[in-house]
Design a protein around this motif. Structure first.
Motif, PDB file in Angstrom:
ATOM      1  N   ALA A  65      31.521  45.633  38.681  1.00  0.00           N
ATOM      2  CA  ALA A  65      32.316  45.757  37.763  1.00  0.00           C
ATOM      3  C   ALA A  65      33.945  45.812  38.154  1.00  0.00           C
ATOM      4  O   ALA A  65      34.973  45.158  37.850  1.00  0.00           O
ATOM      5  CB  ALA A  65      32.281  47.422  37.311  1.00  0.00           C
ATOM      6  N   LEU A  66      34.154  46.001  39.805  1.00  0.00           N
ATOM      7  CA  LEU A  66      35.549  46.073  40.292  1.00  0.00           C
ATOM      8  C   LEU A  66      35.942  44.552  40.516  1.00  0.00           C
ATOM      9  O   LEU A  66      36.936  44.183  40.119  1.00  0.00           O
ATOM     10  CB  LEU A  66      35.561  46.356  41.613  1.00  0.00           C
ATOM     11  N   LYS A  67      34.588  43.785  40.827  1.00  0.00           N
ATOM     12  CA  LYS A  67      35.260  42.131  40.714  1.00  0.00           C
ATOM     13  C   LYS A  67      35.573  41.529  39.438  1.00  0.00           C
ATOM     14  O   LYS A  67      36.551  40.678  39.231  1.00  0.00           O
ATOM     15  CB  LYS A  67      33.795  41.468  41.211  1.00  0.00           C
ATOM     16  N   THR A  68      34.717  42.045  38.480  1.00  0.00           N
ATOM     17  CA  THR A  68      35.143  41.687  36.989  1.00  0.00           C
ATOM     18  C   THR A  68      36.635  41.993  36.459  1.00  0.00           C
ATOM     19  O   THR A  68      37.390  41.243  35.943  1.00  0.00           O
ATOM     20  CB  THR A  68      34.109  42.016  35.956  1.00  0.00           C
ATOM     21  N   ALA A  69      36.771  43.500  36.905  1.00  0.00           N
ATOM     22  CA  ALA A  69      38.164  44.171  36.648  1.00  0.00           C
ATOM     23  C   ALA A  69      39.280  43.406  37.336  1.00  0.00           C
ATOM     24  O   ALA A  69      40.326  43.022  36.636  1.00  0.00           O
ATOM     25  CB  ALA A  69      38.132  45.520  37.074  1.00  0.00           C
ATOM     26  N   ILE A  70      39.046  43.070  38.601  1.00  0.00           N
ATOM     27  CA  ILE A  70      40.227  42.102  39.346  1.00  0.00           C
ATOM     28  C   ILE A  70      40.311  40.750  38.706  1.00  0.00           C
ATOM     29  O   ILE A  70      41.514  40.342  38.303  1.00  0.00           O
ATOM     30  CB  ILE A  70      39.847  41.939  40.874  1.00  0.00           C
ATOM     31  N   THR A  71      39.522  40.100  38.301  1.00  0.00           N
ATOM     32  CA  THR A  71      39.537  38.716  37.468  1.00  0.00           C
ATOM     33  C   THR A  71      40.279  38.985  36.356  1.00  0.00           C
ATOM     34  O   THR A  71      40.929  38.314  36.144  1.00  0.00           O
ATOM     35  CB  THR A  71      37.808  38.166  37.320  1.00  0.00           C
ATOM     36  N   VAL A  72      39.652  39.858  35.338  1.00  0.00           N
ATOM     37  CA  VAL A  72      40.372  40.149  34.238  1.00  0.00           C
ATOM     38  C   VAL A  72      41.973  40.494  34.490  1.00  0.00           C
ATOM     39  O   VAL A  72      42.772  39.860  33.578  1.00  0.00           O
ATOM     40  CB  VAL A  72      39.723  41.198  33.296  1.00  0.00           C
ATOM     41  N   GLY A  73      42.127  41.416  35.353  1.00  0.00           N
ATOM     42  CA  GLY A  73      43.766  41.698  35.684  1.00  0.00           C
ATOM     43  C   GLY A  73      44.473  40.519  35.895  1.00  0.00           C
ATOM     44  O   GLY A  73      45.546  40.382  35.486  1.00  0.00           O
TER      45      GLY A  73
END
Length: 144
Positions: free
Chosen positions: A31-39
């Motif tokens: 979830a954190l990897k996805t959030a960083i990518t989206v950000g």
């Protein structure tokens, strides 16, 4: 600066050889990897929105940004941004290879043609409907 690049490269090689890089990578939740990518993607998109004139600074503390140039999105650069976005989206949906590149190049060519005809110039206080980041022109030199 070049010394720091060398040091950074050595640290990355050291992390990869020891297996520490993989452990760090696996320790970060999905979830954190996805959030960083989206950000990062949203940040890059926001820069594009500002440069196109779709979003501009209001000069106020709240809200710091507003829609369009002086509240209007009816400018030629903004319309060209939306057109380029639509061309790219259609090409991507149709699964055309190099859709992003074709979309960017077509938008650039259209912008150069529009600037040659309309002479919009750079965006300023006196010219709010101008180009945001740089004025698209045919380069004087193709190879430098």
């Amino acid at each position: 600066a070049m010394g720091l690049v060398v040091i950074n490269g050595l640290i990355i090689v050291l992390l990869a050889v020891t297996g520490l890089r993989r452990m760090i990578f696996e320790a970060v939740p999905l979830a954190l990897k996805t959030a960083i990518t989206v950000g990062i993607g949203l940040f890059i998109a926001f820069i594009g929105f500002v440069d196109s004139g779709l979003v501009t600074a209001t000069g106020l503390s709240s809200p710091p940004v507003g829609l369009g140039v002086q509240g209007s999105i009816a400018t030629i650069p903004t319309a060209l941004f939306v057109l380029t976005l639509l061309i790219t989206a259609v090409l991507m949906v149709r699964k055309v290879k190099a859709a992003l590149l074709i979309g960017l190049l077509s938008g650039t060519v259209i912008a150069v043609i529009v600037e040659a005809i309309a002479r919009l110039g750079a965006r300023s206080a006196e010219n709010p409907g101008g180009w945001g980041l740089s004025v698209p022109t045919v380069p004087a030199q193709w190879v430098g």
